[in-house]
Design a protein around this motif. Structure first.
Motif, PDB file in Angstrom:
ATOM      1  N   HIS A   1      -4.661  -8.579 -16.137  1.00  0.00           N
ATOM      2  CA  HIS A   1      -4.347  -6.925 -16.425  1.00  0.00           C
ATOM      3  C   HIS A   1      -3.433  -6.620 -16.830  1.00  0.00           C
ATOM      4  O   HIS A   1      -1.938  -7.215 -16.767  1.00  0.00           O
ATOM      5  CB  HIS A   1      -5.176  -6.265 -15.099  1.00  0.00           C
ATOM      6  CG  HIS A   1      -4.064  -6.719 -13.786  1.00  0.00           C
ATOM      7  ND1 HIS A   1      -2.915  -6.036 -13.734  1.00  0.00           N
ATOM      8  CD2 HIS A   1      -4.403  -7.562 -12.803  1.00  0.00           C
ATOM      9  CE1 HIS A   1      -2.438  -6.567 -12.593  1.00  0.00           C
ATOM     10  NE2 HIS A   1      -3.222  -7.359 -12.292  1.00  0.00           N
ATOM     11  N   GLY A   2      -3.194  -5.160 -17.289  1.00  0.00           N
ATOM     12  CA  GLY A   2      -1.869  -4.402 -17.368  1.00  0.00           C
ATOM     13  C   GLY A   2      -0.945  -4.137 -16.074  1.00  0.00           C
ATOM     14  O   GLY A   2      -1.420  -4.363 -14.867  1.00  0.00           O
ATOM     15  N   ASN A   3       0.009  -3.652 -16.490  1.00  0.00           N
ATOM     16  CA  ASN A   3       1.106  -2.775 -15.678  1.00  0.00           C
ATOM     17  C   ASN A   3       0.221  -1.825 -14.453  1.00  0.00           C
ATOM     18  O   ASN A   3      -0.439  -0.833 -15.188  1.00  0.00           O
ATOM     19  CB  ASN A   3       2.048  -2.396 -16.279  1.00  0.00           C
ATOM     20  CG  ASN A   3       3.354  -1.874 -15.257  1.00  0.00           C
ATOM     21  OD1 ASN A   3       3.181  -1.063 -14.487  1.00  0.00           O
ATOM     22  ND2 ASN A   3       4.436  -2.838 -15.302  1.00  0.00           N
ATOM     23  N   GLY A   4       0.596  -2.140 -13.321  1.00  0.00           N
ATOM     24  CA  GLY A   4       0.023  -0.993 -12.219  1.00  0.00           C
ATOM     25  C   GLY A   4      -1.594  -1.084 -12.095  1.00  0.00           C
ATOM     26  O   GLY A   4      -2.035  -0.180 -11.405  1.00  0.00           O
ATOM     27  N   GLU A   5      -2.167  -2.106 -12.781  1.00  0.00           N
ATOM     28  CA  GLU A   5      -3.609  -2.100 -12.473  1.00  0.00           C
ATOM     29  C   GLU A   5      -3.962  -3.332 -11.725  1.00  0.00           C
ATOM     30  O   GLU A   5      -3.146  -4.052 -11.020  1.00  0.00           O
ATOM     31  CB  GLU A   5      -4.228  -2.322 -13.867  1.00  0.00           C
ATOM     32  CG  GLU A   5      -4.054  -1.256 -14.939  1.00  0.00           C
ATOM     33  CD  GLU A   5      -4.377  -1.394 -16.301  1.00  0.00           C
ATOM     34  OE1 GLU A   5      -4.314  -2.875 -16.548  1.00  0.00           O
ATOM     35  OE2 GLU A   5      -4.329  -0.402 -17.190  1.00  0.00           O
ATOM     36  N   ASP A   6      -5.347  -3.789 -11.831  1.00  0.00           N
ATOM     37  CA  ASP A   6      -5.588  -4.975 -11.093  1.00  0.00           C
ATOM     38  C   ASP A   6      -6.958  -5.616 -11.687  1.00  0.00           C
ATOM     39  O   ASP A   6      -7.209  -5.098 -12.815  1.00  0.00           O
ATOM     40  CB  ASP A   6      -6.284  -4.525  -9.445  1.00  0.00           C
ATOM     41  CG  ASP A   6      -7.362  -3.692  -9.329  1.00  0.00           C
ATOM     42  OD1 ASP A   6      -8.039  -3.739 -10.251  1.00  0.00           O
ATOM     43  OD2 ASP A   6      -7.146  -2.872  -8.501  1.00  0.00           O
ATOM     44  N   GLY A   7      -7.358  -6.513 -11.319  1.00  0.00           N
ATOM     45  CA  GLY A   7      -8.435  -7.348 -12.240  1.00  0.00           C
ATOM     46  C   GLY A   7      -9.787  -6.473 -12.404  1.00  0.00           C
ATOM     47  O   GLY A   7     -10.553  -6.896 -13.474  1.00  0.00           O
ATOM     48  N   GLY A   8      -9.943  -5.580 -11.610  1.00  0.00           N
ATOM     49  CA  GLY A   8     -11.293  -4.387 -11.969  1.00  0.00           C
ATOM     50  C   GLY A   8     -11.252  -3.836 -13.258  1.00  0.00           C
ATOM     51  O   GLY A   8     -12.149  -3.492 -13.692  1.00  0.00           O
TER      52      GLY A   8
END
Length: 236
Positions: A21-28
Motif C-alpha cells: 500500500h501507499g503512505n499512511g494507508e494499510d493493506g485494506g
C-alpha cells in the motif's frame, strides 16, 4: 533479522502475489484487488512498518528499511519468489526491493511510483513539504506530530533511485498510472523507458485508480500477468 513482524491479510491459492500500500494507508486499500486476484494467486496484502497492524519498531523509517522488512517477511513465509504490486510509496518499496533482490521478483506492477520527489507534481508536493515542516517543528512535543513528520518525510526526502539504475533490472514490469495522477506523466514515462522489460498503461482517473476504478485497474493488471506468464512459459 528485522526487529518487527509485518502484519498481512491473505487469501486464495496459487503463486504468491504481494500487495504493498501507499503512505499512511494499510493493506485494506487493496480490498478490491485481494478478492479479485485470489482466484488465481495467494494474495498477501501487507501493512508496512508503522502502518495498520504492523508495529513501528526501532529501525529507520525509510523506503530502504521497508524493502528490508519485505525481504524478512518473504523469508519468514518461505516465499522464494513472488509477483509484487506496489502503489505509490508501496511502488517505491517494490522497486527498491527489486533492484536489491531481482531474483526474488517474478513480475512487478508499479502503480503511481516515483524515482525521487521531483516526480510528484508541484501543486501536490508543496502542501506536503509545508506539512512536513510544521510537523517537524512540533515532533518533540507531540507524538501525533512526530508520526506525521515521519510519514510526510518519506514523500519529502525519498526515494532516491537514479533512472540509470533501472537498466539492469530485467523483470517484466507494468507501470500503471491515472490520467490525472499526482505523479508527472513525464516521470512515469521515464520509469517505463528506463526499464528494459516494461510497458506503460494509463487509465482514466487520478492517483487512486486501484480503489476508485478497480474494474479497469484489475483487468489491466490481469492482462499483464496473463501475458507475461504465457511468455515465461515459452508458449510464445
Amino acid at each position: 533479522m528485522p526487529d518487527i513482524t509485518l502484519h498481512d491479510t491473505r487469501c486464495g491459492e496459487g503463486p504468491p502475489l504481494l500487495l504493498l500500500h501507499g503512505n499512511g494507508e494499510d493493506g485494506g486499500y487493496f480490498a478490491q484487488q485481494t478478492a479479485y486476484f485470489s482466484k488465481k494467486y495467494t494474495v498477501y496484502a501487507l501493512d508496512t512498518r508503522g502502518h495498520g497492524k504492523s508495529p513501528r519498531g526501532t529501525a529507520p523509517f525509510t523506503i530502504r528499511q521497508f524493502a528490508a522488512d519485505l525481504l524478512g517477511f518473504m523469508d519468514a513465509q518461505a516465499i522464494g519468489r513472488a509477483d509484487i504490486l506496489g502503489f505509490s510509496d508501496g511502488g517505491n518499496i517494490a522497486l527498491t526491493f527489486a533492484l536489491a533482490h531481482p531474483e526474488r521478483v517474478g513480475r512487478l506492477i508499479l502503480n503511481g511510483a516515483n524515482l525521487d520527489p521531483s516526480g510528484v507534481k508541484g501543486a501536490v508536493q508543496l502542501p506536503i513539504v509545508l506539512g512536513y515542516w510544521m510537523a517537524s517543528r512540533f515532533a518533540k512535543r507531540s507524538p501525533r506530530a512526530r508520526r506525521n513528520a515521519e510519514l510526510l518525510g518519506l514523500m519529502v526526502n525519498e526515494p532516491h533511485i537514479p533512472p540509470e539504475a533501472l537498466r539492469s533490472l530485467h523483470v517484466p514490469t507494468l507501470v500503471i498510472v491515472g490520467t490525472r495522477d499526482m505523479i508527472r506523466a513525464s516521470h512515469s514515462r521515464l520509469i517505463a523507458r528506463s526499464l528494459p522489460d516494461s510497458r506503460l498503461v494509463t487509465l482514466a482517473g487520478d492517483h487512486f485508480i486501484a480503489a476508485k476504478r478497480p474494474g479497469d485497474f484489475n483487468r489491466a493488471v490481469e492482462a499483464f500477468l496473463d501475458d507475461t506468464l504465457v511468455k515465461e512459459s515459452g508458449s510464445i
